[in-house]
Design an enzyme around this catalytic site. Structure first.
Site, mmCIF file in Angstrom:
data_model
loop_
_atom_site.group_PDB
_atom_site.id
_atom_site.type_symbol
_atom_site.label_atom_id
_atom_site.label_comp_id
_atom_site.label_asym_id
_atom_site.label_seq_id
_atom_site.Cartn_x
_atom_site.Cartn_y
_atom_site.Cartn_z
ATOM 1 N N CYS A 137 -3.869 10.293 0.624
ATOM 2 C CA CYS A 137 -2.651 10.062 -0.161
ATOM 3 C C CYS A 137 -1.538 9.532 0.737
ATOM 4 O O CYS A 137 -0.899 10.290 1.463
ATOM 5 C CB CYS A 137 -2.213 11.351 -0.860
ATOM 6 S SG CYS A 137 -0.696 11.162 -1.813
ATOM 7 N N CYS A 140 1.939 10.867 -0.001
ATOM 8 C CA CYS A 140 2.159 12.237 0.496
ATOM 9 C C CYS A 140 2.342 12.250 2.009
ATOM 10 O O CYS A 140 3.204 12.938 2.529
ATOM 11 C CB CYS A 140 0.967 13.148 0.183
ATOM 12 S SG CYS A 140 0.254 12.918 -1.439
ATOM 13 N N ASP A 141 1.499 11.530 2.715
ATOM 14 C CA ASP A 141 1.402 11.718 4.168
ATOM 15 C C ASP A 141 1.866 10.529 5.005
ATOM 16 O O ASP A 141 1.955 10.644 6.226
ATOM 17 C CB ASP A 141 -0.065 12.042 4.548
ATOM 18 C CG ASP A 141 -0.548 13.319 3.873
ATOM 19 O OD1 ASP A 141 0.287 14.227 3.678
ATOM 20 O OD2 ASP A 141 -1.741 13.413 3.537
#
Ligand code: NDP
Length: 311
Positions: A137, A140-141
């Site tokens: 992701c 997200c990261d």
């Protein structure tokens, strides 16, 4: 047999938010947490994009907070997996759920929040560096790789979107595509081709990830020539698709060709009366914790309104 107002299947942000709302509406919800209690967020480390946590929050800690909040209002959170379902077609009728291929319970409404599972390549080195350079992701990261070079695998819309997201943070993004073309939409293809710091490597597969404590480089192979090469990168993003966790609903609920549940636009309603779906299981586009939580709230409100007709 136990009979309940609402059973929630799944314990990610969608499931717990549905539980908080349903419990506060005094529906006495039951939740079955499933195989991966807490859902996909428990596989990431820091969650930086969920509103309300200015310093970020550990994914596991956040899910524990959501669980405590759901239990505070009386959600009965149970270990176990719903292994099969028989949905009723009668408005107000009871749906029958089997727990761990044994006990059966009934509920007048069911909220499905079983999520989706990111697909990985299945390389041993990928598993070794999970959370230490490997991610599924970018939204997200990606931030953790700001200023560093990254590699992303996949040629669909997700890979293309994530590559262009990463290109804003990272000096160089290398996209590994196993064919000679992208599956992504034309618009996304154009964006990829017109982004100077994205390099697409066609006909290329990942051999292994190299590094000590975390990813330092990616060994790749050209599928046409067999020539191997090493790309220096500290982040390795896998964007080769997700599998929605909907096997037990096959034949009973409408799904798209990949298995995502179909819901009525602007609601969380499936075609079965009293059966609602929230979170990634019905969302292949956004797939964020906050959007899952939002649809979890919607599902609980939809269930509450539905149940009010029969009580
Ligand atoms: P897709 O299934 O569309 O694409 C997967 C990609 O990964 C393909 O390029 C595929 O290659 C590649 N791939 C699969 N397995 C491997 C493997 N083992 N090794 C290397 N490459 C592999 O998945 P997406 O997640 O991209 O998209 C899913 C759906 O969601 C699509 O319908 C997409 O359009 C939609 N979507 C829409 C968005 C939007 O509208 N904004 C955003 C994101 C997704 P190959 O082509 O060779 O099979």
């Amino acid at each position: 047999m136990e009979q309940h107002n609402v059973v929630i299947i799944g314990s990610g942000p969608a499931g717990y938010t549905a539980a908080i709302y349903a419990a506060r509406a005094d529906l006495k919800p039951i939740m079955y947490v499933g195989l991966q209690p807490g859902g996909q967020l428990t596989t990431t480390t820091e969650v930086d994009n969920f509103p309300g946590y200015p310093q970020g929050v550990d994914g596991n800690a956040m899910m524990e907070d959501l669980k405590n909040q759901a239990e505070r209002f009386g959600t009965d959170v149970r270990w176990g997996m719903i292994s099969s379902v028989v949905f009723s077609d009668t408005p107000g009728g009871f749906h029958t759920l089997t727990v761990d291929e044994g006990m059966q319970i009934q509920a007048q409404s069911v909220i499905i929040a079983t999520g989706a599972t990111a697909k990985y390549l299945g390389l041993p080195s990928e598993e070794k560096f999970m959370g230490h350079g490997v991610s599924a992701c970018a939204v997200c990261d990606g931030f953790f790789y700001k200023g560093q070079n990254v590699v992303i695998v996949g040629g669909g819309d997700t890979a293309a979107e994530e590559a262009s997201y990463l290109a804003k943070l990272c000096p160089k993004v290398t996209m590994l595509v196993r064919k000679g073309e992208l599956r992504a939409s034309k618009a996304m293809q154009n964006r990829i081709m017109n982004t100077a710091n994205i390099e697409v490597r066609w006909h290329t597969e990942t051999v292994e990830l190299l590094g000590d404590q975390g990813v330092e480089a990616v060994k790749v192979r050209n599928l046409q020539t067999g020539v191997e090469d090493v790309i220096e990168a500290s982040g390795f993003f896998v964007a080769i698709g997700h599998k929605p966790n909907t096997d037990i609903f096959k034949g009973q609920l409408e799904m798209d060709e990949v298995g995502y549940l179909q819901i009525q636009l602007g609601s969380t309603k499936t075609r079965k009366p009293g059966v609602f779906a929230a979170g990634d299981v019905a969302d292949k586009v956004y797939r964020q914790a906050i959007s899952a939580a939002g649809t979890g709230c919607m599902a609980a409100l939809d269930a509450e309104r539905y149940l009010a007709e029969f009580h």
